[in-house]
Design an enzyme around this catalytic site. Structure first.
Site: not given
Ligand code: PNS
Length: 165
Positions: A19, A43, A133
């Site tokens: 990121h 999510k 992630s």
């Protein structure tokens, strides 16, 4: 809409070095960059939105990324509503694989239809091409060392188990 203003949106659950690489490179391409922690209704998150925002602010500051960078969060509706609010004409996403292409393509098309916002894809630095992630969450949950994959503030936070407090 101003095509010199871009938004880098994501769940950032947690922020990774991948990121930060996208944020650094996007910051050099646009006059103003909004890094936006977005609630993803699809999510279940490991970290609350406010915690992700704090870690992202600390990580961007720690990385010393130059430019006009706003770090914010958005849980009020569509991503493009935020883009319209801040007059951003561009969304920037990192693309690591064909899986990411398949995931991002429909969102890019829908966002363009919703608000005439273009999506620009950046390819990852190979050093970060495999970092995600979800892998970081898994390694952290099983007690592994996540420091090679995340910014220092995130590694410290996950290491100290502060997320349990
Ligand atoms: O890091 P992620 O989970 O891949 O980010 C996906 C995200 C949060 C950017 C995406 O789910 C999103 O844009 N959510 C906001 C809701 C929205 O605008 N949905 C319509 C987009 S097609």
């Amino acid at each position: 809409m101003n095509n010199r203003i871009a938004v880098v949106p994501g769940s950032f659950d947690p922020p990774t070095l991948g990121h930060l690489d996208v944020i650094r490179r996007a910051a050099s391409l646009y006059d103003q960059l909004h890094v936006l922690v977005v609630h993803n209704p699809g999510k279940e998150a490991m970290l609350p939105l406010a915690q992700r925002l704090t870690l992202l602010e600390q990580s961007v500051a720690d990385a010393g990324i130059e430019g006009d960078i706003v770090v914010a969060s958005w849980s009020m509706g569509l991503l493009v509503d935020y883009a319209v609010d801040v007059d951003a004409g561009v969304l920037v996403k990192g693309i690591r694989s064909q899986v990411d292409v398949a995931y991002e393509t429909p969102m890019a098309i829908v966002n363009r239809h919703l608000a005439h916002v273009e999506t620009v894809f950046l390819l990852p630095d190979p050093a970060h091409a495999m970092v995600s992630s979800s892998l970081v969450r898994q390694v952290a949950a099983l007690g592994g060392d996540v420091s090679p994959f995340v910014p220092a503030p995130v590694a410290r936070f996950l290491d100290t188990g502060a997320r349990e407090n």
